[in-house]
Design an enzyme around this catalytic site. Sequence first.
Site, PDB file in Angstrom:
ATOM      1  N   LYS A 158       0.810  -1.233   0.000  1.00 46.82           N
ATOM      2  CA  LYS A 158       0.000   0.000   0.000  1.00 46.82           C
ATOM      3  C   LYS A 158       0.839   1.277   0.000  1.00 46.82           C
ATOM      4  O   LYS A 158       0.357   2.330  -0.391  1.00 46.82           O
ATOM      5  CB  LYS A 158      -0.957   0.016   1.194  1.00 46.82           C
ATOM      6  CG  LYS A 158      -2.140  -0.920   1.002  1.00 46.82           C
ATOM      7  CD  LYS A 158      -3.356  -0.468   1.767  1.00 46.82           C
ATOM      8  CE  LYS A 158      -4.559  -1.294   1.371  1.00 46.82           C
ATOM      9  NZ  LYS A 158      -5.764  -0.957   2.094  1.00 46.82           N
TER      10      LYS A 158
ATOM     11  N   LYS B 183      -4.891  -9.185  -6.047  1.00 41.75           N
ATOM     12  CA  LYS B 183      -6.149  -9.239  -5.311  1.00 41.75           C
ATOM     13  C   LYS B 183      -7.091  -8.132  -5.773  1.00 41.75           C
ATOM     14  O   LYS B 183      -6.668  -6.996  -5.973  1.00 41.75           O
ATOM     15  CB  LYS B 183      -5.846  -9.043  -3.814  1.00 41.75           C
ATOM     16  CG  LYS B 183      -7.047  -9.103  -2.911  1.00 41.75           C
ATOM     17  CD  LYS B 183      -6.671  -8.739  -1.484  1.00 41.75           C
ATOM     18  CE  LYS B 183      -6.788  -7.268  -1.166  1.00 41.75           C
ATOM     19  NZ  LYS B 183      -8.149  -6.723  -1.144  1.00 41.75           N
TER      20      LYS B 183
ATOM     21  N   LYS C 223     -10.644  -2.450  -3.303  1.00 42.01           N
ATOM     22  CA  LYS C 223     -11.405  -1.214  -3.442  1.00 42.01           C
ATOM     23  C   LYS C 223     -10.519  -0.085  -3.913  1.00 42.01           C
ATOM     24  O   LYS C 223     -10.914   0.758  -4.691  1.00 42.01           O
ATOM     25  CB  LYS C 223     -11.955  -0.805  -2.075  1.00 42.01           C
ATOM     26  CG  LYS C 223     -13.295  -1.377  -1.750  1.00 42.01           C
ATOM     27  CD  LYS C 223     -13.783  -0.781  -0.435  1.00 42.01           C
ATOM     28  CE  LYS C 223     -13.600  -1.754   0.704  1.00 42.01           C
ATOM     29  NZ  LYS C 223     -12.542  -1.432   1.637  1.00 42.01           N
TER      30      LYS C 223
HETATM   31  P1  ATP Z   1      -8.711  -1.581   0.345  1.00 40.50           P
HETATM   32  O1  ATP Z   1      -8.099  -1.605  -1.023  1.00 40.50           O
HETATM   33  O2  ATP Z   1      -9.262  -0.245   0.749  1.00 40.50           O
HETATM   34  O3  ATP Z   1      -7.819  -2.201   1.383  1.00 40.50           O
HETATM   35  P2  ATP Z   1     -10.186  -4.041   0.231  1.00 40.50           P
HETATM   36  O4  ATP Z   1     -10.928  -4.412  -0.972  1.00 40.50           O
HETATM   37  O5  ATP Z   1      -8.900  -4.747   0.506  1.00 40.50           O
HETATM   38  O6  ATP Z   1     -10.017  -2.468   0.204  1.00 40.50           O
HETATM   39  P3  ATP Z   1     -10.905  -4.121   3.036  1.00 40.50           P
HETATM   40  O7  ATP Z   1     -11.861  -3.149   3.618  1.00 40.50           O
HETATM   41  O8  ATP Z   1      -9.436  -3.899   3.278  1.00 40.50           O
HETATM   42  O9  ATP Z   1     -11.184  -4.224   1.448  1.00 40.50           O
HETATM   43  O10 ATP Z   1     -11.275  -5.585   3.500  1.00 40.50           O
HETATM   44  C1  ATP Z   1     -12.591  -5.946   3.898  1.00 40.50           C
HETATM   45  C2  ATP Z   1     -12.738  -7.442   3.948  1.00 40.50           C
HETATM   46  O11 ATP Z   1     -12.823  -7.964   2.610  1.00 40.50           O
HETATM   47  C3  ATP Z   1     -11.579  -8.181   4.598  1.00 40.50           C
HETATM   48  O12 ATP Z   1     -12.095  -9.273   5.316  1.00 40.50           O
HETATM   49  C4  ATP Z   1     -10.753  -8.666   3.452  1.00 40.50           C
HETATM   50  O13 ATP Z   1      -9.985  -9.798   3.764  1.00 40.50           O
HETATM   51  C5  ATP Z   1     -11.857  -8.997   2.443  1.00 40.50           C
HETATM   52  N1  ATP Z   1     -11.354  -8.912   1.076  1.00 40.50           N
HETATM   53  C6  ATP Z   1     -10.823  -7.822   0.489  1.00 40.50           C
HETATM   54  N2  ATP Z   1     -10.501  -8.074  -0.771  1.00 40.50           N
HETATM   55  C7  ATP Z   1     -10.812  -9.375  -0.990  1.00 40.50           C
HETATM   56  C8  ATP Z   1     -10.707 -10.237  -2.126  1.00 40.50           C
HETATM   57  N3  ATP Z   1     -10.198  -9.787  -3.263  1.00 40.50           N
HETATM   58  N4  ATP Z   1     -11.145 -11.523  -2.013  1.00 40.50           N
HETATM   59  C9  ATP Z   1     -11.675 -11.968  -0.843  1.00 40.50           C
HETATM   60  N5  ATP Z   1     -11.797 -11.210   0.257  1.00 40.50           N
HETATM   61  C10 ATP Z   1     -11.379  -9.929   0.193  1.00 40.50           C
HETATM   62 MG    MG Z   2      -7.733  -4.198   2.185  1.00 39.57          MG
END
Ligand code: ATP
Ligand code: MG
Length: 334
Positions: free
Chosen positions: A120, A201, A204
């Site tokens: 990040k 992965k 968001k």
């Molecule tokens: P950011 O990029 O802001 O970190 P993010 O998509 O990683 O966003 P988070 O809010 O960090 O989302 O994570 C929320 C939940 O979603 C966590 O439990 C994380 O493990 C799960 N998660 C995030 N991305 C994935 C993915 N690609 N596949 C499965 N689970 C996910």
């Molecule tokens: Mg995340």
Amino acid sequence: MADPKPKKTVFSGIQPTGGGLHIGNLIGAISLWVKEQDKHDNIFCIVDLHAITIPEDIEAARLRSNSLDVAALYLACGIDPEKSLVFVQSQVRQHSELAWILECTTPMGWMNRMTQFKSKSEGRETVGIGLYTYPILQAADILLYHTDFVPVGEDQRQHIEITQDIAERFEGLFGYHFTRPEIMVRDVGARIMGLDDPEAKMSKSAGKTGHSIGVLDAPEVILKKLKSAKTDSRTAVDASDLSPGVRNLLTIYHAFAGGTWDETLKRFDGSGYGGLKMGVAEAVIAGLEPIQRRFREVRDDEEGLIRFLTRSAEAAADRAEATMREVRKAVGVW
Ligand code: ATP
Ligand code: MG
């Protein structure tokens, strides 16, 4: 006779970062929360203090509104306020207080190993200390409620493991025992990959069009994104040899359509990539439709939603304060 053992505590959260929730969040995290909801004492948080760790991306009004969106989506996905506590992290001040105390007891070397910080912070000119200590705030979130299980995506494994270490070190120093949390992950779908890049992965914060499917995306947008999803140089599915892109599409289908993984493989073995993408799109669109409908109902009553979240935060704060009274005593602060 009723089982005298109280229910195990589940805690999890999602950041209200821009871009909105994607199907990775839904599959990897929320679907697991809903599935396990009846069995446990559940706490689901909108972790807005985590969302400010990259302050350049934040606009105050937008962040507040994103938090309400995430809360409405939890409810729209099937989180039941009768069975689960849903609140916004910043409304329960004890999260920040415990995070500070744990920052003082956690060695810097442990944070240096965190892979999410590395990915990040890459390419950013300035990186706030909060992004570096983020896993300690997450540990505070979890430990504050004496959590037994943390249902999350696979990317969070390292953070849950460090939470156990942070609890152990705190106990070694001050003698206070936090319940050691365990990670809970799906067998299939714990890491949904980007449609544009099946090696990365779905996130968001990735911010590229065609990278992720938003939970609130319209059917035609979903179809368009899936049509341009990256596969490989072949033209049809070979169930005995799946490339990362094709495996990812099958995983998404499986999560929405249900059934076993073998059934998913059988359904698409030999089918052309056009047919595969159409089948995935149909399953995703059908699965998201009721969620999108309920989301509008809940989100449109903004005042009601804020009242609900504030009441829930008060209930969460009572529980958090019970832990903090003990922690303050153990450390010697007032
Ligand atoms: P950011 O990029 O802001 O970190 P993010 O998509 O990683 O966003 P988070 O809010 O960090 O989302 O994570 C929320 C939940 O979603 C966590 O439990 C994380 O493990 C799960 N998660 C995030 N991305 C994935 C993915 N690609 N596949 C499965 N689970 C996910
Ligand atoms: Mg995340």
